[in-house]
Design an enzyme around this catalytic site. Structure first.
Site, PDB file in Angstrom:
ATOM      1  CG  ASP A   8      -2.006  -1.043   1.148  1.00 49.03           C
ATOM      2  OD1 ASP A   8      -2.033  -1.808   0.154  1.00 49.03           O
ATOM      3  OD2 ASP A   8      -2.831  -1.109   2.080  1.00 49.03           O
ATOM      4  CG  ASP A 129     -12.764  -1.507  -1.223  1.00 46.72           C
ATOM      5  OD1 ASP A 129     -12.284  -2.648  -1.412  1.00 46.72           O
ATOM      6  OD2 ASP A 129     -12.318  -0.484  -1.763  1.00 46.72           O
TER       7      ASP A 129
END
Length: 239
Positions: A8, A129
């Site tokens: 990330d 998500d």
């Protein structure tokens, strides 16, 4: 089942967030390409990259470290975060990315997902998500009324390569993945489903594999913290 080590990216560094909160980030490596190389040297078959700044900005922000990773590593990589138009999709695929992940636009502009999946077969994934079964967009900052399964089913005929399902409340919390919800989603659609959020131990990976319906799993913090040994995990998941 394929294990995707996660990198990330925030402000050019490899970080992990807790519950997607940009203010709760831990820097694990200020050289993302070196981090990627270490995962590849351990034997991973894929890399999962996220441009966190890009997810909020709506346009790529961490292009330089992503390009450095693509140059340093020969395994395929998938990237999500800030990819919201055809030009960006084409640009990333031209630079050697194996797969783009479309999240926010899957809700706001589903026709783009269909167009891209048709133009680039096998190279477009949808990132879903969710909190409590409802889809969140824009770097998880905006909660919608769209249900996960409904969104996934809407792309059944689009030629999407995979669905990456993240339970936001599990992400970065080291509490284990939402196996039941992920397996239910995988059974509801024919598109391959990849689990994300909370994968923190070898037992988690084995439990996901034993569902028989989940195609892959993404893990980040557990690999950085040492709670999950990448070589042991890859060995356990081998056919």
């Amino acid at each position: 089942m394929i294990l995707y080590p996660a990198i990330d990216l925030k402000d050019g560094q490899a970080v992990r967030l807790v519950h997607g909160d940009m203010d709760r980030s831990t820097v694990f490596n200020d050289d993302p390409a070196a981090q990627a190389r270490s995962f590849v040297e351990a034997g991973c078959e894929w890399l999962h990259l996220v441009d966190l700044n890009g997810a909020f900005a709506g346009t790529p922000v961490n292009a330089a470290p992503v390009e450095a990773i693509l140059k340093a590593c020969k395994v395929p990589a998938q990237l999500g975060g800030g990819i919201r138009d055809m030009a960006t999709i084409e640009g990333w695929l031209d630079k050697g990315l194996a797969r783009v992940i479309l999240g926010t636009v899957a809700v706001e502009n589903p026709d783009l997902v269909r167009e891209a999946a048709k133009a680039f077969p096998g190279q477009v994934a949808v990132g879903i998500d969710a909190r409590g079964g409802r889809v969140a967009t824009k770097g998880w900052a905006t909660e919608t009324d769209v249900m996960v399964t409904d969104l996934a089913k809407s792309f059944e005929d689009a030629g999407v390569a995979a669905i990456i399902y993240t339970d936001i409340m599990r992400d970065g919390a080291m509490g284990g993945p939402n196996i039941e919800a992920t397996a239910d989603l995988a059974r509801a659609v024919s598109i391959p489903v990849i689990a994300s959020g909370g994968v923190s131990s070898l037992d988690d990976l084995i439990a996901l594999k034993q569902t028989g319906v989940i195609e892959g799993a993404i893990s980040g913090r557990a690999l950085y913290d040492g709670a999950l040994d990448l070589k042991a995990a890859l060995s356990a998941l081998a056919p």
